[in-house]
Enzyme design. Structure first.
Site, mmCIF file in Angstrom:
data_model
loop_
_atom_site.group_PDB
_atom_site.id
_atom_site.type_symbol
_atom_site.label_atom_id
_atom_site.label_comp_id
_atom_site.label_asym_id
_atom_site.label_seq_id
_atom_site.Cartn_x
_atom_site.Cartn_y
_atom_site.Cartn_z
ATOM 1 N N ARG A 122 17.205 2.530 28.995
ATOM 2 C CA ARG A 122 15.783 2.650 28.607
ATOM 3 C C ARG A 122 14.995 1.499 29.219
ATOM 4 O O ARG A 122 15.433 0.347 29.111
ATOM 5 C CB ARG A 122 15.651 2.552 27.081
ATOM 6 C CG ARG A 122 15.897 3.849 26.370
ATOM 7 C CD ARG A 122 15.442 3.795 24.936
ATOM 8 N NE ARG A 122 15.970 2.663 24.203
ATOM 9 C CZ ARG A 122 15.939 2.558 22.872
ATOM 10 N NH1 ARG A 122 15.403 3.512 22.166
ATOM 11 N NH2 ARG A 122 16.432 1.502 22.271
ATOM 12 N N HIS B 38 16.402 2.228 13.519
ATOM 13 C CA HIS B 38 17.412 1.168 13.633
ATOM 14 C C HIS B 38 18.816 1.752 13.803
ATOM 15 O O HIS B 38 19.162 2.777 13.208
ATOM 16 C CB HIS B 38 17.339 0.237 12.416
ATOM 17 C CG HIS B 38 16.065 -0.565 12.400
ATOM 18 N ND1 HIS B 38 15.602 -1.236 11.308
ATOM 19 C CD2 HIS B 38 15.153 -0.790 13.379
ATOM 20 C CE1 HIS B 38 14.459 -1.845 11.604
ATOM 21 N NE2 HIS B 38 14.173 -1.579 12.869
ATOM 22 N N ASN C 198 0.824 -1.217 0.000
ATOM 23 C CA ASN C 198 0.000 0.000 0.000
ATOM 24 C C ASN C 198 0.856 1.266 0.000
ATOM 25 O O ASN C 198 0.320 2.372 0.038
ATOM 26 C CB ASN C 198 -0.976 0.006 1.187
ATOM 27 C CG ASN C 198 -0.273 0.069 2.532
ATOM 28 O OD1 ASN C 198 0.948 0.219 2.597
ATOM 29 N ND2 ASN C 198 -1.028 -0.046 3.607
ATOM 30 N N TYR D 44 3.938 -4.689 19.300
ATOM 31 C CA TYR D 44 4.416 -5.130 17.974
ATOM 32 C C TYR D 44 4.687 -6.638 18.001
ATOM 33 O O TYR D 44 4.193 -7.389 17.148
ATOM 34 C CB TYR D 44 5.684 -4.340 17.614
ATOM 35 C CG TYR D 44 6.506 -4.957 16.506
ATOM 36 C CD1 TYR D 44 6.028 -5.002 15.196
ATOM 37 C CD2 TYR D 44 7.767 -5.502 16.777
ATOM 38 C CE1 TYR D 44 6.796 -5.577 14.186
ATOM 39 C CE2 TYR D 44 8.530 -6.071 15.776
ATOM 40 C CZ TYR D 44 8.030 -6.111 14.475
ATOM 41 O OH TYR D 44 8.797 -6.682 13.481
HETATM 42 N N1 NAD Z 1 13.846 -4.612 9.719
HETATM 43 C C1 NAD Z 1 14.034 -5.449 10.735
HETATM 44 O O1 NAD Z 1 15.075 -5.412 11.401
HETATM 45 C C2 NAD Z 1 12.985 -6.491 11.077
HETATM 46 C C3 NAD Z 1 13.214 -7.343 12.175
HETATM 47 C C4 NAD Z 1 12.247 -8.309 12.490
HETATM 48 C C5 NAD Z 1 11.108 -8.455 11.697
HETATM 49 N N2 NAD Z 1 10.912 -7.607 10.648
HETATM 50 C C6 NAD Z 1 9.685 -7.776 9.832
HETATM 51 O O2 NAD Z 1 10.037 -7.812 8.459
HETATM 52 C C7 NAD Z 1 8.984 -7.265 7.658
HETATM 53 C C8 NAD Z 1 9.557 -6.236 6.702
HETATM 54 O O3 NAD Z 1 10.237 -5.210 7.440
HETATM 55 P P1 NAD Z 1 10.993 -4.006 6.713
HETATM 56 O O4 NAD Z 1 12.137 -3.631 7.579
HETATM 57 O O5 NAD Z 1 11.225 -4.363 5.297
HETATM 58 O O6 NAD Z 1 9.873 -2.867 6.832
HETATM 59 P P2 NAD Z 1 9.390 -1.781 5.749
HETATM 60 O O7 NAD Z 1 8.586 -0.783 6.504
HETATM 61 O O8 NAD Z 1 10.545 -1.309 4.938
HETATM 62 O O9 NAD Z 1 8.436 -2.655 4.810
HETATM 63 C C9 NAD Z 1 7.103 -2.967 5.133
HETATM 64 C C10 NAD Z 1 6.260 -2.743 3.879
HETATM 65 O O10 NAD Z 1 4.918 -3.152 4.146
HETATM 66 C C11 NAD Z 1 4.041 -2.204 3.558
HETATM 67 N N3 NAD Z 1 2.778 -2.301 4.308
HETATM 68 C C12 NAD Z 1 2.572 -2.100 5.640
HETATM 69 N N4 NAD Z 1 1.297 -2.325 5.967
HETATM 70 C C13 NAD Z 1 0.657 -2.676 4.817
HETATM 71 C C14 NAD Z 1 -0.675 -3.048 4.505
HETATM 72 N N5 NAD Z 1 -1.628 -3.062 5.451
HETATM 73 N N6 NAD Z 1 -0.983 -3.365 3.234
HETATM 74 C C15 NAD Z 1 -0.035 -3.327 2.254
HETATM 75 N N7 NAD Z 1 1.258 -2.993 2.492
HETATM 76 C C16 NAD Z 1 1.589 -2.667 3.759
HETATM 77 C C17 NAD Z 1 4.747 -0.864 3.693
HETATM 78 O O11 NAD Z 1 4.301 0.098 2.755
HETATM 79 C C18 NAD Z 1 6.204 -1.275 3.454
HETATM 80 O O12 NAD Z 1 6.542 -1.192 2.078
HETATM 81 C C19 NAD Z 1 7.953 -6.707 8.643
HETATM 82 O O13 NAD Z 1 6.911 -7.647 8.753
HETATM 83 C C20 NAD Z 1 8.722 -6.608 9.947
HETATM 84 O O14 NAD Z 1 7.867 -6.751 11.055
HETATM 85 C C21 NAD Z 1 11.815 -6.623 10.314
#
Ligand code: NAD
Length: 335
Positions: A292, A197, A32, A146
């Site tokens: 924290r 991060h 989205n 979360y």
């Molecule tokens: N980055 C990290 O260190 C980390 C660690 C643990 C888990 N995760 C998980 O990995 C996944 C990806 O993380 P990321 O770092 O790439 O985050 P990000 O925010 O870069 O990517 C998430 C994407 O999901 C899309 N999105 C969110 N809600 C939506 C919805 N309702 N419908 C359609 N699209 C939607 C956003 O537009 C975004 O492009 C997530 O599920 C996150 O919880 C990430």
């Protein structure tokens, strides 16, 4: 394989979509764009703008793919809100976007989609660990909304597997970092907005975008700063392809998989800053701040199960290598 990638316009989903394409598979990204960037989509990836909560839209996409004789082979579900701190201010947004929306996606999958799903879970499902390194059978007690929003999805996947035979893998990522080195070099990487991060925040100081970095102390660790497990995004991406393949195994035991994905090595906040100083040549001034509440001192994964059962071989085991790739991307991002 033809894979439906929710959240594929984000950091990790985009990296995995790029890898799928490189390996000759077809990635269809569904996002989205609430936090993703269309301009960062890897070449060759099909994009559909949409909401994960929109069950009808997703069903139509699955039905159309079947009608064209090119049904999807799997789903990788990355779409989520990811900021743990924010989830303690607006938990309802996390339960709606991460949990309730995923139920709509699961209903669409059960109605017309493929029976194979890889789900982005998180180390946050464990909360404060009793034993480190953390294994998959450790106690699940999230300390933020979360983590709970993701754990609830894991529970749903367990029931959908038992009752409907939906095959799924929950991959519990630790701290994902670095940028993918593709055939044309480093062209994408972490682009969260807002950014919470550590590595991009530290690199912001080296770029002059921020004056100094805050270090929270003092924790019961050798240098008093928190220890975390940093996994390179390309190593993480490899594990997704291995998980998809593992779910193809028709055996009952391979139908509901759970893996931790981390480096297996912890690095303290102080060590990350020192690494960034080496990589960037910048002094990166740091300010010491009080501890924290709710931050566990040490979070390190045991990834032995993924290594043993998936044949996963992480390549970026050195912190400097991870930070180096992040630094190349960070400079390009703000050039
Ligand atoms: N980055 C990290 O260190 C980390 C660690 C643990 C888990 N995760 C998980 O990995 C996944 C990806 O993380 P990321 O770092 O790439 O985050 P990000 O925010 O870069 O990517 C998430 C994407 O999901 C899309 N999105 C969110 N809600 C939506 C919805 N309702 N419908 C359609 N699209 C939607 C956003 O537009 C975004 O492009 C997530 O599920 C996150 O919880 C990430």
């Amino acid at each position: 394989m033809k894979i439906f990638v929710t959240g594929g316009a984000g950091y990790i989903g985009g990296t995995v979509s790029g890898l799928l394409t490189e390996k000759g598979h077809q990635a269809v990204v569904y996002d989205n764009l609430s936090h993703g960037r269309r301009d960062l989509l890897p070449p060759g990836v099909e994009f559909i703008q949409g909401e994960v909560a929109d069950r009808t839209a997703i069903e139509e996409i699955f039905k159309a793919a079947k009608a064209q004789g090119k049904p999807f082979d799997g789903v990788i579900h990355f779409a989520a809100l990811i900021e743990a701190g924010e989830s303690m201010i607006h938990p309802e947004e996390f339960f709606r976007n991460n949990t309730a929306s995923t139920l709509s996606l699961l209903e669409a999958i059960l109605a017309h989609g493929p029976r194979r799903l890889v789900f982005s879970s998180t180390a946050a499902v464990y909360g404060e660990p009793e034993v480190v390194p953390i294994k998959e059978d450790a106690r699940l007690l999230p300390t933020n909304a979360y983590g709970e929003s993701k754990l609830l999805v894991e529970h749903m996947l367990g029931w959908m597997n038992r009752i409907h035979g939906l095959r799924s893998a929950s991959l519990r990522y630790f701290n994902v970092a670095g940028a993918p080195e593709g055939p044309s070099g480093i062209t994408r990487g972490e682009a969260h907005n807002p950014e919470s991060h550590l590595i991009p925040l530290v690199l912001d100081v080296a770029l002059g975008r921020r004056k100094s970095i805050k270090i929270f102390g003092d924790y019961p660790t050798p240098d008093g700063t928190c220890i975390r497990d940093y996994i390179h995004v390309s190593d993480l991406a490899d594990a997704h392809l291995l998980a998809l393949n593992a779910l193809e195994d028709a055996s009952e035991s391979a139908s509901r998989l759970i893996f931790n994905l981390g480096n297996g090595k912890g690095f303290s906040v102080q060590e990350v800053i020192e690494s960034a100083r080496r990589v960037t040549g910048h002094p990166i001034p740091a300010d010491l701040c009080p501890r924290r509440p709710g931050d566990p001192a040490v979070l390190v994964a045991s990834s032995e199960k993924a290594i043993r059962e998936l044949g996963w071989k992480p390549r970026y085991t050195q912190l400097d290598e991870i930070v180096r790739t992040a630094w190349v991307w960070h400079q390009k991002r703000y050039a």
